[in-house]
Design a protein around this motif. Sequence first.
Motif, PDB file in Angstrom:
ATOM      1  N   PRO A  49       0.686  -1.176  -0.073  1.00 28.75           N
ATOM      2  CA  PRO A  49      -0.164  -0.094   0.100  1.00 28.75           C
ATOM      3  C   PRO A  49       0.842   1.154  -0.040  1.00 28.75           C
ATOM      4  O   PRO A  49       1.847   1.218   0.306  1.00 28.75           O
ATOM      5  CB  PRO A  49      -0.822  -0.279   1.292  1.00 28.75           C
ATOM      6  N   ILE A  50       0.392   2.194  -0.505  1.00 28.84           N
ATOM      7  CA  ILE A  50       1.001   3.350  -0.580  1.00 28.84           C
ATOM      8  C   ILE A  50       0.335   4.711   0.081  1.00 28.84           C
ATOM      9  O   ILE A  50      -0.692   4.961  -0.084  1.00 28.84           O
ATOM     10  CB  ILE A  50       1.102   3.991  -2.247  1.00 28.84           C
ATOM     11  N   PRO A  51       0.738   5.071   1.295  1.00 31.83           N
ATOM     12  CA  PRO A  51       0.080   6.040   2.195  1.00 31.83           C
ATOM     13  C   PRO A  51       0.292   7.554   1.675  1.00 31.83           C
ATOM     14  O   PRO A  51       1.268   7.524   0.773  1.00 31.83           O
ATOM     15  CB  PRO A  51       0.764   5.834   3.530  1.00 31.83           C
ATOM     16  N   ASN A  52      -0.415   8.214   2.286  1.00 27.45           N
ATOM     17  CA  ASN A  52      -0.234   9.554   1.946  1.00 27.45           C
ATOM     18  C   ASN A  52      -0.347  10.177   0.251  1.00 27.45           C
ATOM     19  O   ASN A  52       0.134  11.170  -0.054  1.00 27.45           O
ATOM     20  CB  ASN A  52       1.195  10.365   2.481  1.00 27.45           C
ATOM     21  N   VAL A  53      -1.305   9.291  -0.190  1.00 23.27           N
ATOM     22  CA  VAL A  53      -1.480   9.868  -1.824  1.00 23.27           C
ATOM     23  C   VAL A  53      -2.741  10.796  -1.759  1.00 23.27           C
ATOM     24  O   VAL A  53      -3.637  10.552  -1.074  1.00 23.27           O
ATOM     25  CB  VAL A  53      -1.895   8.501  -2.446  1.00 23.27           C
ATOM     26  N   ASN A  54      -2.584  12.040  -2.485  1.00 20.83           N
ATOM     27  CA  ASN A  54      -3.518  12.673  -2.345  1.00 20.83           C
ATOM     28  C   ASN A  54      -4.569  12.443  -3.457  1.00 20.83           C
ATOM     29  O   ASN A  54      -4.476  12.088  -4.810  1.00 20.83           O
ATOM     30  CB  ASN A  54      -2.730  14.110  -3.374  1.00 20.83           C
ATOM     31  N   ILE A  55      -5.913  12.648  -2.967  1.00 24.75           N
ATOM     32  CA  ILE A  55      -7.106  12.112  -3.508  1.00 24.75           C
ATOM     33  C   ILE A  55      -7.880  13.375  -3.876  1.00 24.75           C
ATOM     34  O   ILE A  55      -8.188  13.783  -2.837  1.00 24.75           O
ATOM     35  CB  ILE A  55      -7.659  10.866  -2.989  1.00 24.75           C
ATOM     36  N   GLU A  56      -8.185  13.752  -4.943  1.00 26.98           N
ATOM     37  CA  GLU A  56      -8.903  14.897  -5.093  1.00 26.98           C
ATOM     38  C   GLU A  56     -10.252  14.832  -6.443  1.00 26.98           C
ATOM     39  O   GLU A  56     -10.152  14.033  -7.144  1.00 26.98           O
ATOM     40  CB  GLU A  56      -8.188  16.093  -5.631  1.00 26.98           C
ATOM     41  N   VAL A  57     -11.083  15.387  -5.844  1.00 27.27           N
ATOM     42  CA  VAL A  57     -12.458  15.338  -6.843  1.00 27.27           C
ATOM     43  C   VAL A  57     -12.621  16.610  -7.542  1.00 27.27           C
ATOM     44  O   VAL A  57     -12.370  17.459  -6.701  1.00 27.27           O
ATOM     45  CB  VAL A  57     -13.749  14.819  -6.262  1.00 27.27           C
ATOM     46  N   TYR A  62     -11.318  16.480  -1.059  1.00 32.83           N
ATOM     47  CA  TYR A  62     -10.042  16.074  -1.061  1.00 32.83           C
ATOM     48  C   TYR A  62      -9.773  15.218   0.118  1.00 32.83           C
ATOM     49  O   TYR A  62     -10.486  15.349   1.111  1.00 32.83           O
ATOM     50  CB  TYR A  62      -9.068  17.346  -0.882  1.00 32.83           C
ATOM     51  N   THR A  63      -8.944  14.217  -0.070  1.00 31.69           N
ATOM     52  CA  THR A  63      -8.566  13.445   1.191  1.00 31.69           C
ATOM     53  C   THR A  63      -7.070  12.648   0.784  1.00 31.69           C
ATOM     54  O   THR A  63      -6.762  13.197  -0.124  1.00 31.69           O
ATOM     55  CB  THR A  63      -9.563  12.434   1.402  1.00 31.69           C
ATOM     56  N   ILE A  64      -6.404  11.913   1.472  1.00 30.69           N
ATOM     57  CA  ILE A  64      -5.129  11.485   1.446  1.00 30.69           C
ATOM     58  C   ILE A  64      -5.569   9.809   1.778  1.00 30.69           C
ATOM     59  O   ILE A  64      -6.394   9.471   2.881  1.00 30.69           O
ATOM     60  CB  ILE A  64      -4.033  11.743   2.188  1.00 30.69           C
ATOM     61  N   THR A  65      -4.754   8.907   1.149  1.00 37.29           N
ATOM     62  CA  THR A  65      -4.716   7.531   1.781  1.00 37.29           C
ATOM     63  C   THR A  65      -3.999   7.333   3.026  1.00 37.29           C
ATOM     64  O   THR A  65      -3.129   8.093   3.467  1.00 37.29           O
ATOM     65  CB  THR A  65      -3.987   6.740   0.801  1.00 37.29           C
ATOM     66  N   ASP A  66      -4.665   6.373   4.095  1.00 37.09           N
ATOM     67  CA  ASP A  66      -4.042   6.142   5.232  1.00 37.09           C
ATOM     68  C   ASP A  66      -2.742   5.149   4.964  1.00 37.09           C
ATOM     69  O   ASP A  66      -2.347   4.754   3.970  1.00 37.09           O
ATOM     70  CB  ASP A  66      -5.199   5.291   6.077  1.00 37.09           C
ATOM     71  N   ARG A  67      -2.395   4.772   6.247  1.00 36.72           N
ATOM     72  CA  ARG A  67      -1.259   3.884   6.147  1.00 36.72           C
ATOM     73  C   ARG A  67      -1.405   2.460   5.421  1.00 36.72           C
ATOM     74  O   ARG A  67      -0.504   1.901   5.003  1.00 36.72           O
ATOM     75  CB  ARG A  67      -0.570   3.799   7.421  1.00 36.72           C
ATOM     76  N   PHE A  68      -2.744   2.067   5.261  1.00 42.11           N
ATOM     77  CA  PHE A  68      -2.872   0.707   4.477  1.00 42.11           C
ATOM     78  C   PHE A  68      -3.305   1.000   3.154  1.00 42.11           C
ATOM     79  O   PHE A  68      -3.630   0.297   2.191  1.00 42.11           O
ATOM     80  CB  PHE A  68      -4.195   0.334   5.308  1.00 42.11           C
ATOM     81  N   GLY A  69      -2.957   2.539   2.608  1.00 45.09           N
ATOM     82  CA  GLY A  69      -3.178   2.873   1.292  1.00 45.09           C
ATOM     83  C   GLY A  69      -4.886   3.005   1.119  1.00 45.09           C
ATOM     84  O   GLY A  69      -5.105   3.114  -0.420  1.00 45.09           O
TER      85      GLY A  69
END
Length: 725
Positions: A49-57, A62-69
């Motif tokens: 899993p990749i954490p802290n990925v920027n997710i935006e609509v 807007y949100t980011i992925t957690d430590r489990f991706g």
Amino acid sequence: MQSVFKYIWVLGALLSTVFLFSQENSGFSNQGPKFTIRGSVIESDTKQPIPNVNIEVNGGAYTITDRFGDFRIEAKKGDELTIRHKDFETVYYIIQSNERIKVEVQPNKEETKYSKLKKESRSKTESFKTLIDSAEAYLKKDAKTSIQFAGEALAVSKSVKENGEAYEVLGDIYMFWKQYDLAVSNYRISLQNISTNTVKLKLAKAYKQNKNYQESLEIYNNTNKNELSNWQLIELYEGIGDVHFSTKGYQLSINAYEEGLKVAKIYIITPKITDLNSKIAQTYNAKGETEKAKGFFNKSMKLANTENQKRAVEEKIKVADFESENRNYSDEIELRKEVLNSISEIESDSVFDNESALTSQKQNYKIGNAYASQKDFGNAIPYLQKSIAEADSKDDLIVQKDATRRLSEVYRDAGQFDKALSAYQEYVELVDKLYSKKEQEISQAARFSKDIVSKQNRILSLESDRELSESKYELTIEQSKRQKLIIYSLIGGVLLLLVTAFLMFKYIKQQRLANNLLALKSLRSQMNPHFIFNALNSVNSFIASNDERTANKYLTDFSLLMRAVLENSEEDFIPLEKEIELIQLYTKLEHFRFQDKFDYEININENINVQDFVIPPMLLQPYIENAVWHGLRYKKTKGHLEISIAQNTADEIKITISDNGIGREKSKALKTENQQKQNSKGMGNIKKRVSILNNMYKDKVDVFIDDFQDEEDTGTKVVVTLKKD
């Protein structure tokens, strides 16, 4: 009863139109309920899993992925989800439903493809030719990859010929991807490195596509026809015809096509004979001479039948379109039915995208439309229904929308109002889908254009760095040679005193010259950097306002000026003609930024032979900069800058730079202490340059500065006198 049904259908159509209009004005992205999207982002190879990925609509969430991706975000159907991280390329995804999204990513493509390539190309395996071949191989598949390869080829280039070839390939890439302004820039740079007729013809075509019609004609007309191959000569005449057709000069277009047709017939170049007959037919049709057009279309169709089946089908479609324009629907239907039969045969060997005319859904739609135009609704309906079904299966929303709208009209005219209303409602839904799709395509096109411009700027920057490195290398070699000369002189002095005295005298003389040259180089390197910083600020402003085309055009002109300055930076004198080109380009750039502050004119006496005179490079620029920045910029009304060149005697010319700005005294009063220092230093450097040059070349340059007029805004006049060698 029939009138009642008709009234109901009209009322339903009006309500649907109102609904459609309200959607178009409110934006389709606002339609539909929101729901929660759940998803995860993992690395494709390791499944980590990749954490802290920027997710935006695109709606703003807007949100980011957690430590489990994993992530959750609110969105609607049709929203665009943007997934960004520094370790992989940005991913864009259109929301279709509330399904769970699993995103598998790889390391950045450029890193995986090119970091390895850079190491190998510099050391062992990759050569210039290999990189150019790779760029051409990716040209129609992946613009970014192709540009990257071309940039790598430019980095390992070892000659102006290779430079010209690399920039030609870059022009070809931009031409294919319809970035015509960038294609023009790269073809021009290619021609600056090495002039070839192939690139000239490509530049002329790029100018035409960019709607620079006069520039295109100028290239075509100035090309030496005797140096062209038979194919290139036909391309030249065909290009001239295309330009005149675009500007509605139909007779000139026909004349050019016929000249090309003569050459094609003489040398039996069959594909061009077919193409030119077809273009002449299209031009006569545009001119309104349909009988002549029909005759040429018959010729082109017969010729196309002697080539391959695909070319024959393409020509039949052109003729069918011609018959449709002239309301010969029966002939049109017959031709399009033949086309349909041929398409089913060639589809097994070829794949056509939805933009191609060679698709069955388009031809079925046009057959149905032709039947409808004849009021033959019984035949029109099946073809339109078939077109809709095929377009739906091939995701061709444009044809599906047009065919559905036409089917609704046919049902209405046939009196089947319930079916007409149902078809019209389907049409409204298709418009909704198409609008959303177009909105996404525009967004993707903007990103693509931004990436392309970024890569082009990076290539130009790398080219500038390479030229600077070469200059430093040459300077090191020159310094090394000078040191050897000193050592040999000292050894000779030990052996023979008289020879030593002679050599010392010679050395002192050379050293004095070298000191003067070094001083000149130092003074040239201290050019006032205001213009560079302000130009870059202007580019930044254009980019900030999303005016990328203007920024790119300004940056292209700016890069041409900087390139010319670098090329002349090692010269004490350059031809006056080159200096005039430099100040024209510089003044154009300054006027581009301060159009509301001043107008300008550059007057050159017709009797002056500018090739007979030379001038220190960039001698005039600081005076023009002072006129704009310290005189005209602070003027309350719109000012005027005049640059004139006149010949006093056979061996002397006078260059006058005059402005009606606020004058030297007012300008000095407005400056801060730091600005006064900088200006004083800049003017001092110019005086030192002139003094050193006059000392070396016996009073070749004279500069005089005075007030221009005795009014409220006194202005300033600078007079530069040049003497011939």
